[in-house]
Motif scaffolding. Structure first.
Motif, short mmCIF file in Angstrom:
data_model
loop_
_atom_site.label_atom_id
_atom_site.label_comp_id
_atom_site.label_asym_id
_atom_site.label_seq_id
_atom_site.Cartn_x
_atom_site.Cartn_y
_atom_site.Cartn_z
N HIS A 209 125.94 80.67 141.47
CA HIS A 209 126.19 80.27 142.85
C HIS A 209 127.69 80.15 143.15
CE1 HIS A 209 122.12 79.41 144.38
NE2 HIS A 209 121.83 79.07 143.12
N TYR A 210 128.49 79.88 142.12
CA TYR A 210 129.93 79.68 142.32
C TYR A 210 130.70 81.00 142.33
CZ TYR A 210 134.61 77.69 141.67
OH TYR A 210 135.92 77.34 141.82
N TYR A 213 133.02 82.36 145.17
CA TYR A 213 134.22 81.60 145.51
C TYR A 213 135.21 81.51 144.35
CZ TYR A 213 130.79 80.01 148.94
OH TYR A 213 129.82 79.96 149.91
N LEU A 255 132.79 71.10 141.20
CA LEU A 255 133.16 72.42 141.70
C LEU A 255 134.44 72.33 142.51
CD1 LEU A 255 129.65 73.52 143.06
CD2 LEU A 255 130.62 74.08 140.81
N CYS A 257 135.88 74.16 145.36
CA CYS A 257 135.32 75.13 146.29
C CYS A 257 135.80 74.84 147.70
CB CYS A 257 133.79 75.08 146.24
SG CYS A 257 133.12 73.47 146.70
N ALA A 261 131.86 74.79 152.30
CA ALA A 261 130.73 75.30 151.51
C ALA A 261 130.23 74.30 150.49
CB ALA A 261 131.14 76.60 150.81
N GLN A 264 126.51 73.01 150.99
CA GLN A 264 125.55 74.10 150.81
C GLN A 264 125.43 74.48 149.34
OE1 GLN A 264 123.64 75.32 153.36
NE2 GLN A 264 122.51 76.29 151.67
N LEU A 265 126.57 74.53 148.63
CA LEU A 265 126.52 74.81 147.20
C LEU A 265 125.71 73.76 146.46
CD1 LEU A 265 130.12 76.06 146.34
CD2 LEU A 265 127.98 77.30 145.96
N GLU A 266 125.96 72.48 146.78
CA GLU A 266 125.20 71.41 146.12
C GLU A 266 123.71 71.55 146.38
OE1 GLU A 266 124.58 66.57 146.37
OE2 GLU A 266 126.37 67.49 147.24
N ASP A 268 121.95 74.31 147.24
CA ASP A 268 121.37 75.50 146.59
C ASP A 268 121.23 75.30 145.09
OD1 ASP A 268 121.33 76.66 149.07
OD2 ASP A 268 123.16 77.85 148.77
N ILE A 269 122.26 74.75 144.44
CA ILE A 269 122.21 74.53 143.00
C ILE A 269 121.12 73.52 142.65
CG2 ILE A 269 123.49 73.59 141.04
CD1 ILE A 269 126.03 74.80 142.28
#
Length: 301
Positions: A209-210, A213, A255, A257, A261, A264-266, A268-269
């Motif tokens: 997912h990272y 970025y 992260l 980042c 974002a 959203q990253l948190e 999704d992960i």
């Protein structure tokens, strides 16, 4: 002594200012006559050189001026004391009435001299977070961010913070990161999964997912280090395994980042990790059950 002498006078106290004025005039007249006599006697001495005469006349003038000031101070001492007390009372009243105003001005001076922040910076003042849209001598206006350290999105509300607050709480300026954040969140599991399998699973999901970025984060991290001459942590994702206060397995993810974002990253992960753990639990009954997702946090500019 002068006050006792005044109280012994057979005059009404209302007339004392007039008597003081009369005494001042008499003193001025007496010293003026005395100065004239002294100057005439000096000039009447031909044995003195002209420069010596001028020196003596100047000294005599200064002495009589000093005597005049001392005499006037002694005559008007009671009135001066009353006036000074009145000024003190007025000054104290003004300070008490304008205390907050003075503190706000002091906060503005502190902000200007330390260059704590400027318009456009993302700052945190106490529990208030937002982007600085304006600042004056009395207050600072912020475009508010959502509550909590995780929020990076404006709420649409503006907050006016009095500058006096700058003197009592720390101000955190997040402008150096230029829209990036060290975003931190955690998950707690009960019962604990197999550590070897869990570490690989979490690392793979976070890295995937990272990846979009990764290059931008590395460039931004290097640019910030060059600009601020500081040593920032490695921008690569960091996965740590710890235990909670209750002894449960706690997975912490950090992260570097873009701020927009981070949430959203948190999300999704977390969703993919929970789905993967649930799939493993079903494949191997009793292997692992996710207990809870801990509250995340991050700092952004």
């Amino acid at each position: 002594m002068l006050d006792a002498f005044r109280r012994s006078w057979p005059f009404d106290s209302i007339l004392l200012p007039q008597l003081d004025l009369l005494a001042s005039v008499l003193l001025l007249l007496l010293l003026w006559v005395a100065r004239k006599i002294v100057v005439r006697s000096i000039r009447a001495r031909p044995e003195l050189a002209p420069q010596h005469q001028r020196r003596l006349i100047t000294s005599a003038r200064n002495v009589f001026l000093l005597l005049l000031l001392i005499g006037l101070a002694m005559i008007w001492a009671p009135q001066l004391r009353t006036f000074a007390l009145s000024l003190t009372a007025v000054a104290v009243a003004i300070v008490v009435a304008t205390k907050e105003l003075i503190l706000c001005l002091s906060g503005a001076v502190l902000r200007a001299t330390t260059r704590a922040f400027s318009v456009g910076d993302w700052i945190e003042v106490g529990e208030t977070r937002g982007e600085v849209t304006d600042h004056t001598l009395l207050a600072t206006t912020l475009q508010e961010f959502g509550a909590g350290p995780n929020a990076q999105v404006p709420t649409g509300r503006t907050i006016t913070v009095p500058n006096s607050l700058l003197l009592t709480v720390p101000v955190r300026n997040q402008a150096a990161l230029r829209g990036f954040t060290y975003h931190h969140f955690a998950l707690t599991f009960d019962p604990a999964p197999r550590i070897d399998r869990a570490h690989g699973l979490v690392s793979e999901i976070v890295s995937r997912h990272y990846d979009p970025y990764r290059d931008e984060a590395a460039r931004t991290n290097a640019a910030i280090e060059r600009r601020t001459h500081s040593d920032l942590p490695d921008p690569a994702p960091l996965v740590r395994f710890r235990t909670s206060d209750l002894g449960k397995l706690r997975v912490e993810v950090t992260l570097f980042c873009p701020a927009h974002a981070a949430e959203q990253l948190e999300s999704d992960i977390t969703l993919e990790l929970l789905s993967a753990v649930e799939a493993e639990r079903r494949a191997v009954p009793g292997s692992v059950i996710p207990a809870e997702t801990a509250e995340g946090g991050g700092r952004a500019s």
